[in-house]
Scaffold this motif. Structure first.
Motif, short mmCIF file in Angstrom:
data_model
loop_
_atom_site.label_atom_id
_atom_site.label_comp_id
_atom_site.label_asym_id
_atom_site.label_seq_id
_atom_site.Cartn_x
_atom_site.Cartn_y
_atom_site.Cartn_z
N VAL A 220 44.18 80.65 25.99
CA VAL A 220 44.78 80.28 24.83
C VAL A 220 45.97 79.58 25.34
O VAL A 220 46.79 80.28 26.09
CB VAL A 220 45.35 81.44 23.96
N ASP A 221 46.17 78.39 24.90
CA ASP A 221 47.38 77.63 25.04
C ASP A 221 47.97 77.67 23.81
O ASP A 221 47.59 77.02 22.91
CB ASP A 221 47.17 76.31 25.65
N CYS A 222 49.03 78.36 23.60
CA CYS A 222 49.89 78.55 22.19
C CYS A 222 50.68 77.42 21.62
O CYS A 222 51.01 77.23 20.60
CB CYS A 222 50.66 79.76 22.18
N THR A 223 50.85 76.70 22.84
CA THR A 223 51.86 75.34 22.48
C THR A 223 51.19 74.33 23.16
O THR A 223 51.62 73.90 24.28
CB THR A 223 53.29 75.78 22.90
N PHE A 224 50.12 73.74 22.75
CA PHE A 224 49.46 72.48 23.42
C PHE A 224 50.32 71.35 23.68
O PHE A 224 50.29 70.89 24.99
CB PHE A 224 48.32 72.16 22.73
N GLY A 225 51.19 70.93 22.81
CA GLY A 225 51.98 69.64 22.85
C GLY A 225 51.52 68.50 23.70
O GLY A 225 50.39 68.08 23.17
N GLY A 226 51.94 68.12 25.01
CA GLY A 226 51.16 67.07 25.36
C GLY A 226 49.98 67.41 26.56
O GLY A 226 49.50 66.34 26.91
N GLY A 227 49.87 68.47 26.28
CA GLY A 227 48.44 69.06 27.02
C GLY A 227 48.51 69.38 28.50
O GLY A 227 47.59 69.60 29.01
N GLY A 228 49.85 69.20 28.89
CA GLY A 228 49.83 69.32 30.48
C GLY A 228 49.45 70.62 31.08
O GLY A 228 48.48 70.71 32.08
N HIS A 229 50.00 71.65 30.37
CA HIS A 229 49.45 73.16 31.01
C HIS A 229 47.95 73.43 30.69
O HIS A 229 47.05 73.85 31.34
CB HIS A 229 50.00 74.37 30.14
N SER A 230 47.52 72.76 29.52
CA SER A 230 45.98 72.74 29.21
C SER A 230 45.28 72.21 30.27
O SER A 230 44.13 72.67 30.46
CB SER A 230 45.75 72.50 27.65
N ARG A 231 45.44 71.27 30.61
CA ARG A 231 44.88 70.45 31.58
C ARG A 231 44.76 71.10 32.91
O ARG A 231 43.68 70.99 33.40
CB ARG A 231 45.35 68.93 31.75
N GLY A 232 45.75 71.98 33.36
CA GLY A 232 45.76 72.65 34.43
C GLY A 232 45.09 73.96 34.44
O GLY A 232 44.11 74.15 35.09
N ILE A 233 44.89 74.52 33.02
CA ILE A 233 43.98 75.67 32.97
C ILE A 233 42.46 75.07 33.02
O ILE A 233 41.73 75.67 33.60
CB ILE A 233 44.22 76.24 31.54
N LEU A 234 42.17 74.05 32.48
CA LEU A 234 40.84 73.41 32.33
C LEU A 234 40.38 72.90 33.79
O LEU A 234 39.36 73.18 34.12
CB LEU A 234 40.66 72.29 31.51
N ALA A 235 41.12 72.53 34.57
CA ALA A 235 40.82 72.31 35.92
C ALA A 235 40.46 73.59 36.81
O ALA A 235 39.58 73.51 37.76
CB ALA A 235 42.06 71.58 36.75
N LYS A 236 40.94 74.95 36.23
CA LYS A 236 40.67 75.93 37.00
C LYS A 236 39.46 76.70 36.32
O LYS A 236 38.98 77.50 36.90
CB LYS A 236 41.75 76.83 37.07
N GLN B 87 51.02 73.28 15.98
CA GLN B 87 51.34 73.06 14.58
C GLN B 87 51.78 71.61 14.24
O GLN B 87 51.75 71.30 13.09
CB GLN B 87 52.43 74.05 14.14
N ASP B 88 52.06 70.83 15.34
CA ASP B 88 52.49 69.64 15.36
C ASP B 88 51.33 68.66 15.39
O ASP B 88 50.67 68.52 16.31
CB ASP B 88 53.46 69.05 16.54
N ALA B 89 51.15 67.97 14.17
CA ALA B 89 49.89 67.05 14.31
C ALA B 89 50.10 65.92 15.31
O ALA B 89 48.82 65.48 15.83
CB ALA B 89 49.89 66.18 12.85
N ASP B 90 51.02 65.61 15.65
CA ASP B 90 51.22 64.67 16.76
C ASP B 90 50.44 65.00 18.14
O ASP B 90 49.92 64.32 18.75
CB ASP B 90 52.67 64.12 17.29
N ALA B 91 50.30 66.35 18.25
CA ALA B 91 50.08 66.91 19.56
C ALA B 91 48.38 66.47 19.69
O ALA B 91 47.98 66.63 20.93
CB ALA B 91 50.14 68.42 19.55
N GLN B 92 47.68 66.52 18.76
CA GLN B 92 46.23 66.34 18.47
C GLN B 92 45.77 65.14 19.39
O GLN B 92 44.85 65.10 19.90
CB GLN B 92 45.80 66.44 17.05
N ARG B 93 46.64 63.91 19.36
CA ARG B 93 46.22 62.85 19.98
C ARG B 93 46.28 63.05 21.55
O ARG B 93 45.61 62.16 22.15
CB ARG B 93 47.51 61.63 19.87
#
Length: 298
Positions: free
Chosen positions: A24-40, A52-58
């Motif tokens: 779980v990435d609780c704070t997706f934001g720009g997705g930087g940490h998430s991309r790092g998790i996905l790579a592993k 919770q910020d709709a802008d992040a979905q982009r």
């Protein structure tokens, strides 16, 4: 750039990611940490990205292993259950405001821009910073600025706001700065940053959300799973540190006549918080106050 992920390598290392795990990435934001998790992760791995910020979905990558949850992370357990997930292998939360939110003048997070006094991370919620300035009592404002902004003259500031809010407009950042102008002490930029931080934490109930999320972690995290949390001010860091140590927010009273065996909830992985290196500070000055703490579920 939307957001430079802070303490990127250290947080990913701290999670000790299992290729087939659920994270779980609780704070997706720009997705930087998430991309790092996905790579592993391998093809069996899954990632639940909360924001919770709709802008992040982009910023969502085109990856079927990712499930985006457009909610505050305080709803962690309930949202995971909706997706038939009861426990996960790791949880990451970067509690900082994204660079995008700071740099978007219309969001009202930064003193650098002309814009509305807003500060809502979730624009679906009704109340903004303007409502706090309008509705809070002098005592509530004093407590807000003292606790969440560590503003030196918070009492004077609260009094100034209550006296002048009837006479002066405060719907925009510039108007609000003019309203509190006579109370500003020391370095104006630092003072305003502290005031804005306090308002932002109040508007978004950031401390309440953090506590709600942390209380769900012991149930959601598998045995041996890890939680990594990046904080940006001492209040958040203290809450995380104490929760990792105690495993709850319940007050325990020691009774020498009735000793109670306390269940160990977490093993502390980071004895001291990890902070940014000199190299990262040069690359991303906003990482200066970042502290990473990691704990493992016993």
């Amino acid at each position: 750039m939307y957001h430079i992920p802070v303490l990127y390598e250290a947080s990913l290392d701290g999670l000790a990611i299992r290729p087939d795990g659920v994270y779980v990435d609780c704070t997706f934001g720009g997705g930087g940490h998430s991309r790092g998790i996905l790579a592993k992760l391998n093809e069996q791995g899954r990632l639940f990205a909360f924001d919770q910020d709709a802008d992040a979905q982009r910023n969502l990558p085109d990856d079927e292993r990712v499930v985006f949850v457009p909610q505050n992370f305080r709803h962690l357990q309930r949202m995971l259950r909706l997706h038939k997930i009861t426990q996960v292998d790791g949880i990451l939360a970067d509690l900082g405001v994204s660079s995008h939110q700071f740099d978007e003048g219309a969001r009202g997070f930064s003193t650098r821009f002309a814009g509305p006094l807003d500060m809502r991370m979730d624009r679906r919620q009704a109340s903004s910073a303007v409502d706090i300035i309008r509705d809070y009592s002098e005592q509530q404002l004093h407590k807000l600025f003292e606790q969440f902004g560590e503003v030196t003259n918070s009492k004077t500031l609260a009094k100034q706001i209550v006296q002048e809010r009837r006479n002066l407009p405060y719907a925009t950042i510039e108007q609000f700065k003019a309203l509190i102008g006579p109370s500003v002490k020391g370095n104006p930029n630092k003072y305003l940053a502290q005031v804005f931080q306090a308002l932002r934490i109040g508007v978004n109930d950031e401390m309440g959300a953090l506590r709600d999320m942390l209380q769900q972690v012991p149930a959601v995290l598998k045995k041996g799973g890890r939680v990594a949390i990046i904080t940006f001010h001492s209040i958040e860091d203290r809450v995380v540190k104490n929760f990792f140590r105690q495993g709850s927010f319940e007050e325990t009273v020691d009774n020498p006549f009735m000793p109670v065996a306390k269940e160990e909830v977490f093993r502390i992985v980071t004895k001291k918080p990890i902070t940014a290196s000199e190299e990262e500070l040069k690359r991303n000055p906003r990482s200066r106050s970042a502290k990473l703490r990691v704990a493992e579920r016993c």
